[in-house]
Design a protein around this motif. Structure first.
Motif, short mmCIF file in Angstrom:
data_model
loop_
_atom_site.label_atom_id
_atom_site.label_comp_id
_atom_site.label_asym_id
_atom_site.label_seq_id
_atom_site.Cartn_x
_atom_site.Cartn_y
_atom_site.Cartn_z
N VAL A 269 23.62 6.49 83.57
CA VAL A 269 24.04 6.47 82.18
C VAL A 269 24.34 7.89 81.72
O VAL A 269 23.60 8.83 82.01
N GLU A 270 25.46 8.07 81.03
CA GLU A 270 25.82 9.42 80.59
C GLU A 270 25.61 9.53 79.08
O GLU A 270 25.34 8.56 78.38
N GLN A 271 25.76 10.75 78.59
CA GLN A 271 25.33 11.09 77.24
C GLN A 271 26.07 10.31 76.15
O GLN A 271 25.45 9.78 75.22
N THR A 272 27.38 10.21 76.25
CA THR A 272 28.17 9.53 75.21
C THR A 272 27.76 8.07 75.07
O THR A 272 27.57 7.56 73.96
N ALA A 273 27.61 7.38 76.22
CA ALA A 273 27.20 5.98 76.20
C ALA A 273 25.81 5.82 75.60
O ALA A 273 25.56 4.90 74.80
N LEU A 274 24.89 6.70 75.97
CA LEU A 274 23.53 6.60 75.46
C LEU A 274 23.48 6.85 73.96
O LEU A 274 22.74 6.17 73.23
N LEU A 275 24.24 7.80 73.46
CA LEU A 275 24.28 8.05 72.02
C LEU A 275 24.80 6.82 71.28
O LEU A 275 24.30 6.48 70.20
N SER A 276 25.78 6.14 71.87
CA SER A 276 26.31 4.92 71.26
C SER A 276 25.24 3.82 71.23
O SER A 276 25.08 3.11 70.23
N ILE A 277 24.50 3.70 72.33
CA ILE A 277 23.43 2.69 72.39
C ILE A 277 22.38 2.96 71.32
O ILE A 277 21.95 2.06 70.58
#
Length: 452
Positions: A269-277
């Protein structure tokens, strides 16, 4: 072809805390293999398994073997038999169930006198393979064994090596009401296809609340998309060690706003996806990001958690490589309901910055705290925990040189609920101190590794 057991024995207690080499007597087999499965029974252990290595000895030249093992080809079975003939619903589990004919009997014996619910309760104690075998006995039990109420909670993990697309297809009609599904470890070597998994969820995903997919190496972006579309009621998702999922695929998880537990341990999992989650899944209570190496700025992630995840109760940041005291401060200020926090092997956290003191003061509900292998943890941190976190149940300070017996006594006196204290490799805490503390606080299991 099934598994060949090379060695098996009931667990037993070993006298004395000494490291040892264990060499079982392996059964000889008459065929080559490139797949070996190890199962460890830890039921008698007080703590984690301290298994350092497994050594396999072989020979330079493979002997010529006579392979006499017969295989059953399920493609040879005619699936268009009369309705009175049927394969057990889970014949794919062991590939050896034969097609049987249901004979007409005037009655079903005493089972006819039992209430439907009572039979269901009795059958609820059976494993999945046993239900499949029992379904072959008579029409009444076939009906009970196929009742969707028997499959509200279904774990296929124990049968991971035998589960494939055919297994899932057989289970579809039985799992229309399923709420908890565990497919961990399954699907390796192409046994489960993306299309097979998708077909199953499209039929059985509407009521799913909990989905366990740990080590599911068949998973890809399409699978995550199907999960988010077909499982609108999902609250718990475990993708631990699913390292084949591409980084961008995790964006789909943000669509599941009802998530309360999300396990992303050792994923990409990368940063952009995790921030969205974190932005869209504000109901999160339990989150695991242990060993997620693709995240570039954990301080930013911690800040987002502090701002959006006010209900967070447990957080795993094990082996987080770049979080600092700033991120910890944001986290502690925003997530004050935290009860469990793992900061083990986080090298950028230093006690001198006051990060651990701040944690103790801001998180009074802490019950489990892991500061494993952080050599900077000191007496001040322990005393702050003793003063502010009186509900503490577990504390791991493995590897620190800065904690003295005096501060541990203060902790044990203040935290009446403490049940586990790991002081392995703490140079100031020798065996004499451990014995003394054990005598004064008999309800606390004090772990001191015997390998030092």
């Amino acid at each position: 072809m099934g598994w060949e057991i090379l060695w098996s024995e009931a667990p037993s207690k070993v006298n004395g805390p000494q490291a040892r080499q264990f060499t079982p007597c392996i059964k000889q087999i008459n065929f080559p293999t490139n797949l070996i499965r190890l199962e460890v029974n830890s039921s008698l252990l007080d703590y984690y398994t301290e298994l350092d290595a497994v050594v396999l000895h072989g020979v330079k030249e493979r002997p010529v073997l006579s392979l006499k093992t017969s295989m059953i080809d399920m493609n040879d079975i005619d699936e268009d038999e009369d309705e009175e003939k049927f394969a057990c619903g889970m014949d794919a589990l062991n590939k050896q169930f034969s097609i049987v004919t249901l004979r007409e009997w005037p009655t079903n014996g005493y089972f006819d006198k039992l209430p439907y619910e009572l039979i269901q309760l009795i059958l609820s104690h059976l494993t999945v393979p046993d239900l499949c075998r029992l379904a072959q006995t008579c029409k009444l039990l076939y009906q009970h064994c196929c009742d969707p109420l028997q499959y509200i909670h279904l774990s296929l993990q124990p049968y991971w090596a035998r589960i494939n697309d055919t297994s899932l297809e057989h289970l579809q009609s039985r799992c229309t009401l399923i709420q908890w599904l565990n497919l961990s470890w399954t699907g390796n070597r192409g046994a489960i296809s993306v299309s097979g998994f998708s077909r199953f969820l499209k039929v059985c995903g509407s009521e799913l609340v909990r989905l366990e997919l740990s080590c599911g190496h068949f998973l890809n972006e399409t699978c995550l998309e199907v999960i988010t579309e077909m499982c609108p009621n999902l609250q718990e998702l475990n993708l631990s060690s699913c390292d084949k999922i591409p980084p961008q695929a995790f964006n789909h998880i943000a669509k599941v706003g009802s998530l309360k537990r999300l396990i992303l341990y050792r994923t990409k999992v990368e940063q952009t996806a995790l921030l969205s989650i974190l932005n869209f899944c504000s109901e999160l209570q339990h989150l695991s990001l242990g060993s997620c190496v693709m995240i570039e700025d954990y301080d930013l992630i911690a800040s987002m958690m502090g701002a959006k995840c006010k209900k967070l109760r447990s957080l795993d940041l094990w082996r987080c490589k770049n979080i600092t005291e700033s991120g910890i401060a944001e986290l502690a200020s925003g997530c004050q309901l935290l009860e469990e926090l793992d900061l083990g092997w986080c090298p950028t956290l230093q006690s001198s910055t006051g990060c651990f003191t701040n944690l103790a003061r801001k998180l009074p509900n802490l019950q489990k705290l892991f500061l494993t292998a952080n050599r900077s943890v000191c007496d001040t941190d322990i005393e702050e925990l003793a003063a502010n976190c009186t509900h503490l149940r577990q504390l791991d300070i493995l590897g620190t040189r800065m904690v003295s017996p005096a501060s541990l006594r203060k902790l044990l006196e203040s935290c009446k609920d403490l049940s586990l204290l790991d002081v392995s490799f703490c140079s100031q805490i020798d065996n004499r101190v451990v014995l003394e503390l054990n005598a004064n606080f008999p309800n606390v299991f004090i772990k001191k590794s015997f390998t030092q």
